[in-house]
Design an enzyme around this catalytic site. Structure first.
Site, short mmCIF file in Angstrom:
data_model
loop_
_atom_site.label_atom_id
_atom_site.label_comp_id
_atom_site.label_asym_id
_atom_site.label_seq_id
_atom_site.Cartn_x
_atom_site.Cartn_y
_atom_site.Cartn_z
N HIS A 59 -33.37 46.29 -4.90
CA HIS A 59 -34.03 45.12 -4.34
C HIS A 59 -34.89 45.57 -3.15
CE1 HIS A 59 -31.12 41.77 -5.88
NE2 HIS A 59 -31.43 42.65 -6.83
N GLU A 61 -35.04 44.59 -0.10
CA GLU A 61 -34.29 44.77 1.15
C GLU A 61 -33.54 46.10 1.16
OE1 GLU A 61 -33.77 40.29 0.05
OE2 GLU A 61 -34.12 42.18 -1.00
N CYS A 89 -30.20 37.90 -1.16
CA CYS A 89 -29.05 37.58 -2.00
C CYS A 89 -27.77 38.09 -1.35
CB CYS A 89 -29.23 38.20 -3.39
SG CYS A 89 -29.04 40.00 -3.43
N CYS A 92 -27.70 41.97 -0.88
CA CYS A 92 -28.57 42.43 0.21
C CYS A 92 -28.01 42.03 1.56
CB CYS A 92 -29.98 41.90 0.00
SG CYS A 92 -30.79 42.66 -1.43
#
Length: 161
Positions: A59, A61, A89, A92
């Protein structure tokens, strides 16, 4: 350490949006992130690459955190501020808590996955050993439109990813 008034949220979110657009060019969910130190230095950037890298943890992040930790030569990024186009999410947020990020600034809420208040709020959960400030709504419309347009186009082609 800089306070909220010293950080130029709009400019850093513009960089995160550039990252999100790079994800879209690779047919990845368009989420972008940039991690900034307390003195305003960009430590790391990232955009979603889960499909490209065949890695469910890739992801935006997480990739920004990885780059930042290498640059800082420390897995703790105390006083770091993460700018991300979409609310992080659960995965993360867990990583951001472990890294001791001080603030998350995001554009649009994510009612299906968001862990900064939409679905869960890990940023201030007293059961965890770290809490962080959250600022939302920075360039919200632009962030929301980018991701909605992406999924709208996916539905039209019958490829919802």
């Amino acid at each position: 350490m800089l306070n909220s008034m010293d950080m130029d949220h709009d400019s850093y979110m513009a960089i995160a949006l550039e990252q999100a657009k790079l994800a879209a060019l690779k047919d990845e969910v368009p989420v972008g992130a940039v991690l900034v130190s307390a003195n305003g230095e960009i430590l790391g950037k990232g955009y979603n690459q889960a499909i490209t890298q065949s890695d469910p943890t890739a992801h935006a992040e997480i990739l920004a955190l990885r780059e930042s930790a290498k640059k800082a030569m420390n897995y703790r990024l105390v006083h770091g501020v993460l700018y991300v186009t979409i609310e992080p999410c659960i995965m993360c947020m867990g990583a951001l808590i472990h890294a001791r990020i001080s603030k998350v600034v995001f554009g649009a809420h994510d009612p299906k996955w968001g862990a900064c208040g939409s679905l869960y709020d890990l940023s201030c959960d007293l059961r965890l050993n770290h809490r962080m400030e959250v600022v939302s709504g920075i360039r919200e419309k632009e962030c929301r439109n980018l991701i909605q347009d992406f999924f709208r186009a996916k539905r039209k082609t019958g490829n919802s990813g």
